[in-house]
Design a protein around this motif. Structure first.
Motif, PDB file in Angstrom:
ATOM      1  N   VAL A 196      30.315 -36.979  18.954  1.00  0.00           N
ATOM      2  CA  VAL A 196      29.946 -37.810  17.808  1.00  0.00           C
ATOM      3  C   VAL A 196      28.546 -38.363  18.075  1.00  0.00           C
ATOM      4  O   VAL A 196      28.311 -39.028  19.087  1.00  0.00           O
ATOM      5  N   LEU A 197      27.631 -38.036  17.168  1.00  0.00           N
ATOM      6  CA  LEU A 197      26.254 -38.484  17.320  1.00  0.00           C
ATOM      7  C   LEU A 197      26.051 -39.746  16.495  1.00  0.00           C
ATOM      8  O   LEU A 197      26.157 -39.724  15.264  1.00  0.00           O
ATOM      9  N   LEU A 198      25.785 -40.843  17.199  1.00  0.00           N
ATOM     10  CA  LEU A 198      25.691 -42.143  16.528  1.00  0.00           C
ATOM     11  C   LEU A 198      24.243 -42.435  16.143  1.00  0.00           C
ATOM     12  O   LEU A 198      23.449 -42.901  16.957  1.00  0.00           O
ATOM     13  N   LEU A 249      21.086 -37.903  16.936  1.00  0.00           N
ATOM     14  CA  LEU A 249      21.125 -36.662  16.156  1.00  0.00           C
ATOM     15  C   LEU A 249      19.890 -35.802  16.428  1.00  0.00           C
ATOM     16  O   LEU A 249      19.982 -34.609  16.717  1.00  0.00           O
ATOM     17  N   LYS A 250      18.718 -36.418  16.332  1.00  0.00           N
ATOM     18  CA  LYS A 250      17.470 -35.657  16.490  1.00  0.00           C
ATOM     19  C   LYS A 250      17.260 -35.202  17.936  1.00  0.00           C
ATOM     20  O   LYS A 250      16.750 -34.110  18.183  1.00  0.00           O
ATOM     21  N   TYR A 265      29.945 -30.954  16.491  1.00  0.00           N
ATOM     22  CA  TYR A 265      29.214 -32.223  16.397  1.00  0.00           C
ATOM     23  C   TYR A 265      29.527 -32.932  15.086  1.00  0.00           C
ATOM     24  O   TYR A 265      29.560 -32.295  14.032  1.00  0.00           O
ATOM     25  N   MET A 266      29.747 -34.228  15.179  1.00  0.00           N
ATOM     26  CA  MET A 266      29.918 -35.044  13.977  1.00  0.00           C
ATOM     27  C   MET A 266      28.840 -36.137  13.972  1.00  0.00           C
ATOM     28  O   MET A 266      28.921 -37.108  14.711  1.00  0.00           O
ATOM     29  N   PRO A 267      27.806 -35.955  13.156  1.00  0.00           N
ATOM     30  CA  PRO A 267      26.804 -37.015  13.045  1.00  0.00           C
ATOM     31  C   PRO A 267      27.337 -38.134  12.145  1.00  0.00           C
ATOM     32  O   PRO A 267      27.957 -37.874  11.124  1.00  0.00           O
ATOM     33  N   THR A 268      27.102 -39.368  12.565  1.00  0.00           N
ATOM     34  CA  THR A 268      27.479 -40.502  11.715  1.00  0.00           C
ATOM     35  C   THR A 268      26.482 -41.637  11.937  1.00  0.00           C
ATOM     36  O   THR A 268      25.530 -41.511  12.713  1.00  0.00           O
ATOM     37  N   PHE A 269      26.687 -42.723  11.209  1.00  0.00           N
ATOM     38  CA  PHE A 269      25.765 -43.850  11.353  1.00  0.00           C
ATOM     39  C   PHE A 269      25.892 -44.486  12.727  1.00  0.00           C
ATOM     40  O   PHE A 269      26.954 -44.452  13.356  1.00  0.00           O
ATOM     41  N   HIS A 270      24.816 -45.092  13.173  1.00  0.00           N
ATOM     42  CA  HIS A 270      24.883 -45.924  14.373  1.00  0.00           C
ATOM     43  C   HIS A 270      25.581 -47.230  13.979  1.00  0.00           C
ATOM     44  O   HIS A 270      25.305 -47.774  12.910  1.00  0.00           O
ATOM     45  N   PRO A 271      26.506 -47.728  14.823  1.00  0.00           N
ATOM     46  CA  PRO A 271      27.197 -48.967  14.437  1.00  0.00           C
ATOM     47  C   PRO A 271      26.260 -50.148  14.158  1.00  0.00           C
ATOM     48  O   PRO A 271      26.610 -51.024  13.362  1.00  0.00           O
ATOM     49  N   ALA A 272      25.083 -50.166  14.762  1.00  0.00           N
ATOM     50  CA  ALA A 272      24.133 -51.255  14.472  1.00  0.00           C
ATOM     51  C   ALA A 272      23.671 -51.198  13.014  1.00  0.00           C
ATOM     52  O   ALA A 272      23.358 -52.231  12.411  1.00  0.00           O
ATOM     53  N   ALA A 273      23.666 -49.989  12.442  1.00  0.00           N
ATOM     54  CA  ALA A 273      23.282 -49.852  11.031  1.00  0.00           C
ATOM     55  C   ALA A 273      24.318 -50.517  10.118  1.00  0.00           C
ATOM     56  O   ALA A 273      23.987 -51.007   9.036  1.00  0.00           O
TER      57      ALA A 273
END
Ligand code: URA
Ligand code: SF4
Length: 181
Positions: A119-121, A126-127, A151-159
Motif C-alpha cells: 500500500v503506497l501512502l 507512489l512516485k 500495489y494499492m496507491p491511496t492517500f497519505h493519512p496526513a492528507a
C-alpha cells in the motif's frame, strides 16, 4: 542489498548517505510483521517518529490506526516502512537525492518481507516506487501489478487530517486491501 534485518540494522546504524542524517534523533527503519503479506509505505518520519524510532506513531499514525481498526486490520500483522528513514527538516518532502540515497534500504526490506501487497501512502511513496508519471488522484484505489506485487496507491493519512472528505476513499482502499488478507 541486505539479506536480513540484522544486516540491514547494522548497516543503517550510522548511515550518513544523505543530508537527512544531520538532524535526526532516531533512524526509523520500520515496524510490524517481518513476514507480512501486506506492507505499507509512507513518506518519512515526522517529529514523533523521529523521537521514538517507530513509523506512524504521531497524529497521522493514530488516524491510520483508527482506520485499521475500522476495517479490521491489525497493525501487528502488517509491515510499515517509509521511503526515507530519517526525518526531513520541518516535515518537508524528501528531496530526490535523499530518496535515491535511501531507497536501497527499502528495496531490501521488500526483498526480506516479501509482501504480496504494497500500500503506497501518498504521492511521495507512489512516485518513488512506481515512477514519476503516476499521480495519486488518478491512481488511488486502483490495483497496479508489477513484478508479482500488487500495489494499492491511496492517500497519505496526513492528507486526511487536512481534508476530511478523503477519509471515505482511504477507508474504501483499506477495505479493498483487507479482502486479500
Ligand atoms: N508520515 C509518514 O510518511 N511516515 C511516518 O512514519 C509518519 C508520518
Ligand atoms: Fe541514510 Fe536514509 Fe537516513 Fe539518508 S535518510 S541518512 S540514506 S538512512
Amino acid at each position: 542489498m541486505f539479506d536480513s534485518f540484522e544486516e540491514l540494522e547494522k548497516e543503517l546504524e550510522n548511515c550518513n548517505k544523505c543530508k537527512l542524517c544531520k538532524n535526526r534523533n532516531n533512524i526509523v527503519l520500520g515496524c510490524g510483521n517481518k513476514n507480512a503479506k501486506v506492507m505499507f509505505i509512507g513518506e518519512g518520519p515526522g517529529a514523533d517518529e523521529d523521537a521514538q524510532g517507530i513509523p506512524f506513531v504521531g497524529k497521522a499514525g493514530k488516524l491510520m490506526d483508527q482506520a485499521f481498526k475500522g476495517v479490521g486490520i491489525n497493525r501487528e500483522d502488517v509491515y510499515i516502512a517509509n521511503i526515507v528513514k530519517c526525518r526531513p527538516p520541518m516535515n518537508r518532502n524528501p528531496e530526490q537525492d535523499e530518496v535515491n540515497a535511501c531507497l536501497d534500504y527499502l528495496r531490501s526490506q521488500v526483498m526480506i518481507v516479501k509482501p504480496e501487497i504494497i500500500v503506497l501512502l501518498g504521492s511521495v511513496a507512489l512516485k518513488a516506487i512506481l515512477g514519476k508519471d503516476y499521480s495519486i488522484t488518478a491512481s488511488r484505489g486502483k490495483w497496479i501489478e508489477k513484478k508479482g506485487i500488487k500495489y494499492m496507491p491511496t492517500f497519505h493519512p496526513a492528507a486526511l487530517l487536512r481534508d476530511e472528505t478523503k477519509k471515505i476513499s482511504f477507508w474504501k482502499d483499506l477495505k479493498e486491501v483487507k479482502k486479500y488478507m
